[in-house]
Design an enzyme around this catalytic site. Structure first.
Site, PDB file in Angstrom:
ATOM      1  N   ASN A 155      29.614  55.399  59.338  1.00  0.00           N
ATOM      2  CA  ASN A 155      29.437  54.910  58.063  1.00  0.00           C
ATOM      3  C   ASN A 155      30.060  53.520  57.767  1.00  0.00           C
ATOM      4  O   ASN A 155      29.700  52.911  56.834  1.00  0.00           O
ATOM      5  CB  ASN A 155      29.857  55.964  56.814  1.00  0.00           C
ATOM      6  N   GLU A 253      42.142  59.745  60.373  1.00  0.00           N
ATOM      7  CA  GLU A 253      41.468  59.522  58.966  1.00  0.00           C
ATOM      8  C   GLU A 253      40.293  60.080  58.756  1.00  0.00           C
ATOM      9  O   GLU A 253      39.162  59.825  59.662  1.00  0.00           O
ATOM     10  CB  GLU A 253      41.256  57.908  58.715  1.00  0.00           C
ATOM     11  N   CYS A 287      33.808  57.653  52.794  1.00  0.00           N
ATOM     12  CA  CYS A 287      35.021  58.797  52.814  1.00  0.00           C
ATOM     13  C   CYS A 287      35.585  58.676  51.366  1.00  0.00           C
ATOM     14  O   CYS A 287      36.187  59.720  51.006  1.00  0.00           O
ATOM     15  CB  CYS A 287      36.081  58.379  53.837  1.00  0.00           C
TER      16      CYS A 287
HETATM   17  P1  NAP Z   1      32.177  62.687  63.576  1.00  0.00           P
HETATM   18  O1  NAP Z   1      31.015  63.427  63.627  1.00  0.00           O
HETATM   19  O2  NAP Z   1      33.495  63.480  63.579  1.00  0.00           O
HETATM   20  O3  NAP Z   1      32.189  61.361  64.465  1.00  0.00           O
HETATM   21  C1  NAP Z   1      33.119  60.379  64.379  1.00  0.00           C
HETATM   22  C2  NAP Z   1      33.321  59.817  65.754  1.00  0.00           C
HETATM   23  O4  NAP Z   1      33.836  60.775  66.671  1.00  0.00           O
HETATM   24  C3  NAP Z   1      31.699  59.380  66.350  1.00  0.00           C
HETATM   25  O5  NAP Z   1      32.133  58.186  67.286  1.00  0.00           O
HETATM   26  C4  NAP Z   1      31.478  60.672  67.286  1.00  0.00           C
HETATM   27  O6  NAP Z   1      30.769  60.196  68.463  1.00  0.00           O
HETATM   28  C5  NAP Z   1      32.853  60.929  68.003  1.00  0.00           C
HETATM   29  N1  NAP Z   1      33.004  62.294  68.173  1.00  0.00           N
HETATM   30  C6  NAP Z   1      32.367  63.600  68.016  1.00  0.00           C
HETATM   31  N2  NAP Z   1      32.818  64.425  68.758  1.00  0.00           N
HETATM   32  C7  NAP Z   1      34.037  63.964  69.351  1.00  0.00           C
HETATM   33  C8  NAP Z   1      34.601  64.518  70.496  1.00  0.00           C
HETATM   34  N3  NAP Z   1      34.628  65.906  70.569  1.00  0.00           N
HETATM   35  N4  NAP Z   1      35.645  63.880  71.077  1.00  0.00           N
HETATM   36  C9  NAP Z   1      35.762  62.546  70.676  1.00  0.00           C
HETATM   37  N5  NAP Z   1      34.998  61.922  69.831  1.00  0.00           N
HETATM   38  C10 NAP Z   1      34.034  62.543  69.184  1.00  0.00           C
HETATM   39  O7  NAP Z   1      32.313  62.073  61.992  1.00  0.00           O
HETATM   40  P2  NAP Z   1      30.880  61.296  61.299  1.00  0.00           P
HETATM   41  O8  NAP Z   1      30.139  62.335  60.913  1.00  0.00           O
HETATM   42  O9  NAP Z   1      30.136  60.486  62.127  1.00  0.00           O
HETATM   43  O10 NAP Z   1      31.622  60.728  60.165  1.00  0.00           O
HETATM   44  C11 NAP Z   1      31.651  61.015  58.811  1.00  0.00           C
HETATM   45  C12 NAP Z   1      32.882  61.614  58.371  1.00  0.00           C
HETATM   46  O11 NAP Z   1      33.967  60.566  58.857  1.00  0.00           O
HETATM   47  C13 NAP Z   1      33.230  62.067  57.091  1.00  0.00           C
HETATM   48  O12 NAP Z   1      33.707  63.350  56.998  1.00  0.00           O
HETATM   49  C14 NAP Z   1      33.973  60.793  56.439  1.00  0.00           C
HETATM   50  O13 NAP Z   1      34.609  61.536  55.290  1.00  0.00           O
HETATM   51  C15 NAP Z   1      34.767  60.505  57.512  1.00  0.00           C
HETATM   52  N6  NAP Z   1      35.440  59.157  57.416  1.00  0.00           N
HETATM   53  C16 NAP Z   1      36.898  59.058  56.964  1.00  0.00           C
HETATM   54  C17 NAP Z   1      37.179  57.719  56.862  1.00  0.00           C
HETATM   55  C18 NAP Z   1      38.739  57.639  56.418  1.00  0.00           C
HETATM   56  O14 NAP Z   1      39.242  56.748  56.529  1.00  0.00           O
HETATM   57  N7  NAP Z   1      39.320  58.685  55.899  1.00  0.00           N
HETATM   58  C19 NAP Z   1      36.485  56.656  56.731  1.00  0.00           C
HETATM   59  C20 NAP Z   1      34.944  56.958  57.013  1.00  0.00           C
HETATM   60  C21 NAP Z   1      34.639  58.143  57.339  1.00  0.00           C
HETATM   61  P3  NAP Z   1      29.181  60.335  68.245  1.00  0.00           P
HETATM   62  O15 NAP Z   1      28.786  60.401  66.907  1.00  0.00           O
HETATM   63  O16 NAP Z   1      28.716  59.071  68.914  1.00  0.00           O
HETATM   64  O17 NAP Z   1      28.592  61.656  69.088  1.00  0.00           O
END
Ligand code: NAP
Length: 498
Positions: A155, A253, A287
């Site tokens: 995002n 985060e 987020c």
């Molecule tokens: P996600 O599914 O957790 O993916 C985030 C990253 O982690 C991607 O690069 C993903 O790779 C990787 N990943 C997935 N499974 C993993 C594993 N088992 N081991 C290591 N890495 C792994 O999250 P998302 O859906 O992409 O992002 C949205 C979330 O991010 C929301 O919950 C949002 O609130 C949060 N967010 C938080 C902040 C903050 O600063 N608090 C900022 C932005 C977003 P792939 O997708 O390439 O498989």
């Protein structure tokens, strides 16, 4: 025209300063129209092994390079990002869908971070402090931790990467970055900028691939000292648990359920405008997006009216068209999740005031669009008021008092950002103290963080670390305490103090 900015149809890993092809790839699609933009490598753990070896070797020399010289690379990179801002923004919109104006804002955040962290190269302050014994000097200094792994979500494909990699680089670490598979282009662009800016080979490595393969390999690799992760709570918890077993430092985060409180003395026009921007900007996929509005019951109806007027004005569509203010949802899984919550909200008894459906006809037919949605008469404990939906969906919760508003704001498992609209100075200070999130806004929406302040949240949003701000340096450095005794005799701390 934007598609032609891409010089290759297939991206490659960047390891040890070499651009390396992989045999396995996946298509990256533009969520605005479903067209294939580029192909992204699907690497496996062998690429991480290679990157770790390159990073380990490069880091030793980089750590000995004076910090002001390390900073010059970031300064040059920041200048290059500034020169290429429009190109980067267009490519960002192409892979992620967010509207151009927001994409430009995100790139600007990366530029700001480059200049800010370049400045840190001449600070990286430690402390000097009086010693408790005579003729003795005491100080603390920061040292790089070694090789760090960063894992980023789709995002904010460039801003979040700069929040993590720039403080790591200026502190003398080497980085292995696993970007989200959905949005790989910004990683290729940032890596080539840093390469051209003169970053030595191996100090930054980009390895593409699924989280379950490459991300997991990064987390398990014994040569990495830190993992800095932004993404969902489920993934974060899994990573934290693995890092815990290895005693590896981990910075997380994660999600949010951010609320804007509107009190009975608020400027309602300003509040409505700010809510719409915070809730529906980036189609609610931030987020910090406002997904709850807590409103004093005396102004509830007036606020609803204004919100409906503002929602009506939103133009939705392909982010590459300048007039559009709300772009698509990132993928079908995101659409499905949002759609599920429409039924959940209705079943829970919330009243749907706007939206509630996917836009899939006419100009929307090829893309993934969801109508800005407003539920009202929600209670604080409904699932739509508690769980992160990550789409353009707001739950409006009426309350009878300021104290109730604070309790509702704090009564969720997350603690990223919150906001209050009021003109009462006492309430401003009470709210600043009592809202339990890592970021608090007064008379502004829940989005709009500046890079020189700490970014992160409490409770289920994080684990106590912060991205950006000078606090980010704590993730990527170790503290060393140094005592220099120039008395020429044995002086025992806590014993020879009389
Ligand atoms: P996600 O599914 O957790 O993916 C985030 C990253 O982690 C991607 O690069 C993903 O790779 C990787 N990943 C997935 N499974 C993993 C594993 N088992 N081991 C290591 N890495 C792994 O999250 P998302 O859906 O992409 O992002 C949205 C979330 O991010 C929301 O919950 C949002 O609130 C949060 N967010 C938080 C902040 C903050 O600063 N608090 C900022 C932005 C977003 P792939 O997708 O390439 O498989």
């Amino acid at each position: 025209m934007t598609q032609s900015l891409l010089t290759s149809e297939k991206l490659t890993n960047f390891i040890g300063g070499e651009w390396l092809e992989t045999s396995d790839t996946a298509a990256v699609t533009n969520p605005a129209n479903g067209e294939t933009v580029v192909r992204v490598p699907l690497s496996d753990h062998t690429a991480i092994d290679k990157a770790a070896a390159a990073a380990k070797k490069a880091q030793k020399k980089w750590a000995l390079t004076p910090a002001p010289q390390r900073a010059e690379v970031l300064f040059t990179a920041g200048q290059m990002m500034k020169d290429r801002k429009e190109r980067l923004a267009r490519l960002l919109t192409l892979e992620n869908g967010k509207v151009l104006e927001e994409a430009r804002g995100e790139v600007q955040e990366g530029i700001d971070m480059a200049f800010y962290m370049a400045g840190e190269g001449r600070r990286l302050f430690g402390h000097t402090t009086p010693a408790e014994l005579p003729n003795k000097f005491s100080m603390s200094e920061r040292f790089p931790v070694g090789v760090v792994g960063i894992i980023t979500p789709w995002n904010f494909p460039i801003a979040i990467a700069t929040w993590k990699s720039f403080p790591a680089i200026v502190s003398g670490n080497a980085v292995i970055w696993k970007p989200a598979t959905e949005t790989p282009i910004m990683a290729a662009e940032l890596a080539s900028i840093l390469e051209e800016a003169g970053l030595p080979k191996g100090v930054l490595n980009v390895v593409y691939g699924r989280g379950s393969a490459v991300g997991d390999a990064l987390v398990h690799h014994a040569d990495l000292q830190v993992i800095s992760f932004t993404g969902s709570g489920d993934t974060g918890r899994q990573i934290a648990s693995e890092c815990g077993k290895q005693l590896k430092k981990v910075s997380l985060e994660m999600g949010g359920k951010n609320a804007i409180t509107v009190m009975d003395d608020a400027d309602l026009d300003l509040a409505a405008e700010s809510i719409v921007w915070s809730a529906y900007g980036t189609s609610g996929q931030r987020c910090t997006a406002a997904s709850r509005v807590i409103v004093h019951e005396d102004v509830k109806e007036k606020l609803e009216e204004r919100l409906l007027q503002e929602i009506d004005k939103l133009s939705i569509g392909d982010g590459l068209e300048e007039a559009n203010q709300v772009g698509p949802i990132i993928n079908q899984a995101g659409m499905d999740k949002i759609t599920r919550y429409m039924q959940i909200g209705k079943d829970e008894g919330a009243k749907l005031l706007a939206g509630g459906y996917a836009l899939d006809e006419g100009k929307y037919a090829e893309g993934l669009y969801f109508a800005p949605t407003l539920f009202t008469d929600c209670t604080a404990d409904m699932r739509i008021s508690q769980e992160e939906i990550f789409g353009p969906v707001v739950s409006l919760i009426p309350v009878a008092s300021f104290d109730e508003a604070i309790n509702v704001n704090n009564g969720v498992p997350y603690g990223l950002s919150s906001s209050i609209f009021t003109t009462d100075a006492n309430r401003v200070f009470q709210a600043q103290r009592d809202l339990d999130t890592g970021i608090v806004y007064v008379n502004a929406g829940t989005t709009g963080a500046e890079i020189h302040l700490p970014f992160g949240g409490t409770k289920g949003t994080g684990n106590g670390h912060r991205d950006s701000g000078v606090q980010a340096l704590d993730v990527f450095t170790e503290w060393k305490a140094v005592y220099i005794d120039f008395s020429g005799k044995l002086q025992r701390a806590q014993i020879d103090t009389e």
